[in-house]
Design an enzyme around this catalytic site. Sequence first.
Site, PDB file in Angstrom:
ATOM      1  N   ALA A  47       8.710   0.401   3.804  1.00 41.11           N
ATOM      2  CA  ALA A  47       9.571   1.017   4.839  1.00 41.11           C
ATOM      3  C   ALA A  47       9.620   2.400   4.889  1.00 41.11           C
ATOM      4  O   ALA A  47      10.680   3.132   5.187  1.00 41.11           O
ATOM      5  CB  ALA A  47      10.987   0.585   4.855  1.00 41.11           C
ATOM      6  N   LYS A  81      -0.432   3.432  -4.410  1.00 38.38           N
ATOM      7  CA  LYS A  81      -0.875   4.432  -3.367  1.00 38.38           C
ATOM      8  C   LYS A  81       0.081   5.782  -3.250  1.00 38.38           C
ATOM      9  O   LYS A  81       0.922   5.980  -4.369  1.00 38.38           O
ATOM     10  CB  LYS A  81      -0.713   3.836  -1.858  1.00 38.38           C
ATOM     11  CG  LYS A  81       0.518   3.560  -1.279  1.00 38.38           C
ATOM     12  CD  LYS A  81       0.427   2.854  -0.081  1.00 38.38           C
ATOM     13  CE  LYS A  81       1.687   2.569   0.358  1.00 38.38           C
ATOM     14  NZ  LYS A  81       1.980   1.632   1.775  1.00 38.38           N
ATOM     15  N   TYR A 112       6.777  -9.190  -7.132  1.00 34.11           N
ATOM     16  CA  TYR A 112       8.175  -9.606  -6.677  1.00 34.11           C
ATOM     17  C   TYR A 112       9.028 -10.212  -7.746  1.00 34.11           C
ATOM     18  O   TYR A 112      10.273 -10.414  -7.524  1.00 34.11           O
ATOM     19  CB  TYR A 112       8.020 -10.391  -5.519  1.00 34.11           C
ATOM     20  CG  TYR A 112       7.718  -9.760  -3.952  1.00 34.11           C
ATOM     21  CD1 TYR A 112       6.712  -8.948  -4.034  1.00 34.11           C
ATOM     22  CD2 TYR A 112       8.455 -10.328  -3.154  1.00 34.11           C
ATOM     23  CE1 TYR A 112       6.247  -8.449  -2.823  1.00 34.11           C
ATOM     24  CE2 TYR A 112       8.038  -9.763  -1.877  1.00 34.11           C
ATOM     25  CZ  TYR A 112       7.065  -8.894  -1.761  1.00 34.11           C
ATOM     26  OH  TYR A 112       6.766  -8.327  -0.494  1.00 34.11           O
ATOM     27  N   ASP A 128       1.325 -11.913   7.399  1.00 38.67           N
ATOM     28  CA  ASP A 128       0.065 -12.841   6.714  1.00 38.67           C
ATOM     29  C   ASP A 128      -0.955 -11.952   6.168  1.00 38.67           C
ATOM     30  O   ASP A 128      -2.195 -12.641   5.594  1.00 38.67           O
ATOM     31  CB  ASP A 128      -0.357 -14.057   7.467  1.00 38.67           C
ATOM     32  CG  ASP A 128      -1.097 -13.371   8.838  1.00 38.67           C
ATOM     33  OD1 ASP A 128      -0.818 -12.094   9.051  1.00 38.67           O
ATOM     34  OD2 ASP A 128      -1.666 -14.270   9.580  1.00 38.67           O
ATOM     35  N   ASP A 129      -1.017 -10.596   6.224  1.00 37.45           N
ATOM     36  CA  ASP A 129      -2.306  -9.860   5.911  1.00 37.45           C
ATOM     37  C   ASP A 129      -2.235  -9.745   4.496  1.00 37.45           C
ATOM     38  O   ASP A 129      -3.386  -9.324   3.918  1.00 37.45           O
ATOM     39  CB  ASP A 129      -1.754  -8.309   6.379  1.00 37.45           C
ATOM     40  CG  ASP A 129      -0.403  -7.842   5.973  1.00 37.45           C
ATOM     41  OD1 ASP A 129       0.569  -8.456   6.162  1.00 37.45           O
ATOM     42  OD2 ASP A 129      -0.487  -6.637   5.435  1.00 37.45           O
ATOM     43  N   THR A 159       1.313  -7.875  12.650  1.00 35.40           N
ATOM     44  CA  THR A 159       1.066  -7.123  13.792  1.00 35.40           C
ATOM     45  C   THR A 159       0.071  -6.329  13.561  1.00 35.40           C
ATOM     46  O   THR A 159      -0.313  -5.206  13.135  1.00 35.40           O
ATOM     47  CB  THR A 159       2.423  -6.350  13.996  1.00 35.40           C
ATOM     48  OG1 THR A 159       3.568  -7.085  13.677  1.00 35.40           O
ATOM     49  CG2 THR A 159       2.587  -5.648  15.318  1.00 35.40           C
ATOM     50  N   ILE A 162      -1.056  -1.843  13.863  1.00 36.63           N
ATOM     51  CA  ILE A 162      -0.145  -0.808  13.255  1.00 36.63           C
ATOM     52  C   ILE A 162       0.379  -1.208  12.001  1.00 36.63           C
ATOM     53  O   ILE A 162       0.310  -2.284  11.423  1.00 36.63           O
ATOM     54  CB  ILE A 162       1.238  -1.097  14.292  1.00 36.63           C
ATOM     55  CG1 ILE A 162       2.435  -0.221  14.116  1.00 36.63           C
ATOM     56  CG2 ILE A 162       1.600  -2.419  14.277  1.00 36.63           C
ATOM     57  CD1 ILE A 162       2.636   0.560  15.031  1.00 36.63           C
ATOM     58  N   ASP A 241     -10.819  38.315 -12.556  1.00 36.67           N
ATOM     59  CA  ASP A 241      -9.388  37.901 -12.574  1.00 36.67           C
ATOM     60  C   ASP A 241      -8.607  38.864 -13.608  1.00 36.67           C
ATOM     61  O   ASP A 241      -8.043  38.303 -14.502  1.00 36.67           O
ATOM     62  CB  ASP A 241      -9.390  36.472 -13.242  1.00 36.67           C
ATOM     63  CG  ASP A 241      -8.252  35.549 -13.464  1.00 36.67           C
ATOM     64  OD1 ASP A 241      -7.378  36.160 -12.754  1.00 36.67           O
ATOM     65  OD2 ASP A 241      -8.070  34.682 -14.418  1.00 36.67           O
TER      66      ASP A 241
HETATM   67  C1  SPV Z   1      -6.776  30.112 -13.312  1.00 37.98           C
HETATM   68  O1  SPV Z   1      -7.018  29.079 -12.754  1.00 37.98           O
HETATM   69  O2  SPV Z   1      -6.841  31.293 -12.790  1.00 37.98           O
HETATM   70  C2  SPV Z   1      -5.962  30.131 -14.579  1.00 37.98           C
HETATM   71  C3  SPV Z   1      -6.320  29.039 -15.354  1.00 37.98           C
HETATM   72  O3  SPV Z   1      -4.830  30.807 -14.886  1.00 37.98           O
HETATM   73  S1  SPV Z   1      -7.425  29.840 -16.784  1.00 37.98           S
HETATM   74  O4  SPV Z   1      -8.641  30.246 -16.046  1.00 37.98           O
HETATM   75  O5  SPV Z   1      -7.590  28.798 -17.679  1.00 37.98           O
HETATM   76  O6  SPV Z   1      -6.766  31.037 -17.233  1.00 37.98           O
HETATM   77 MG    MG Z   2      -5.143  32.388 -13.538  1.00 34.26          MG
END
Ligand code: SPV
Ligand code: MG
Length: 468
Positions: A47, A81, A112, A128-129, A159, A162, A241
């Site tokens: 639901a 799911k 159940y 009945d599905d 139904t 839907i 990074d």
């Molecule tokens: C990133 O995906 O930027 C992370 C994970 O910080 S790592 O690259 O392992 O530092």
């Molecule tokens: Mg990172």
Amino acid sequence: MEIQKLIYFHILKKTYRYLVNLSLKVIGLITIIRIMKKKIAYVGMSADILHKGHINILKTASRYGEVYVGLLTDQAIASYKNIPYLDYEKRKIILENIKYVKKVVPQLTLDYVENLNLIKPDYVVHGDDWKIGIQKETRKRVINTIKKWSGKLIEPKYTEKISSTLIKKEMSNLITSPENRISRLKRLMSSKDIVKILESHNPLTGLIIEKINVKKNKKTIEFDGMWSSSLTDSATRGLPDNSSLSFSARISSLNDMMDVTSKPVVFDADNGGQIEHLPFLIRSLERSGASAIIMEDKVGLKKNSLFKNQKDTKQDKPELFAKKIKKICDLRQSKDFMVIARIESFIIGKGLTDAIKRADIYSKAGADAILIHSKEKTPAEIFSFAKEFKKSKNFIPLVCVPSTYSKVKEDDLIKHGFKLVIYANQLLRAAYPAMQETARTILKNQRAFEADKKIIPINEIINLIKND
Ligand code: SPV
Ligand code: MG
């Protein structure tokens, strides 16, 4: 002789009348008892998005008796799911106010049997599905269970055209509100054995994560959300990074992804920056609808954790890092916005004792979960951490990033207490060599024909994003 016969006949007649009267009374009594003991019709349902199919089932059930709805909990639904849009309490309130429904009880599993044995309904009503598909086995078990007290299965015709799943598909363009998206990660973590998220570095990868699914053991498996990675966000823009890509640039591209997706996003915030700047970052993240911030306990010039040489990497003092965690907890508007503290002790070779000490401090400061990071080839050190931290009264859910120890299976992570797994960079790593190979092929052949075989056809790419 004649008189004797007459007397016998008279006695027989009297006895017969007496018996008829008695049995009529008994039948009457049984009928009254039956009427007084109202029949129960049991209906199991999720639901989430109510539609006329549900109403049809409830109305039909109400003709057989008082309707008890076995409402599937979020956990029960997550077992086969995606979790529902509305949480259990919200769905319960709606059902309790439908005139056909007498009572709503939680159904803890897709199966159940437990509830049926408890309630012993006279009828079970289901469309009945379920004679085919994932619920076929469940149906068999229902029939076998209610047989024990002569219960009956009523199966109104399904139904057509839907279902909540169909409606949800249609609504996938109607993207969820930031509030709903923020709280979804916390709900997922309390409903699923493990929540899986995958790195997304632009809206297109976001859409892949949003839609891709596979069927395994009759279950549909999909990713639960996206990881906004500092590494892949930076690399996509040709930057290292090391925090040279500003938070404002990262949030701007995060918003582009948010515009076309609905699943939760976990934001990689490096070390969160200066404590004084956190209010602005948290405000932007919550406004975007991000569900969590992951902050690592490092200071100084940022370097990706997967580099072998970490000799210049410095960890923050745990008490100072705890202040940042506390600050976010105080700042956040939504109690469901999660703060995940990332411990780098293993990355810089400090070991288990330091990691555990920090986990306790961060947990006490208000962190919702701990990401224990590692660049080892096996999960041994994160498992040793999990084993030790589980003993602590400050234990909170664990998060991991299996980039270097990628052989580890999710089942093993679950066993060791991990609740969130982040596949942190795989989509970019997949795209980059494929693009290089295509570029090389065109150069080599001085035309694009040879590359065509390995790439998506034009017809598919122009129809990839629908314009309706
Ligand atoms: C990133 O995906 O930027 C992370 C994970 O910080 S790592 O690259 O392992 O530092
Ligand atoms: Mg990172």
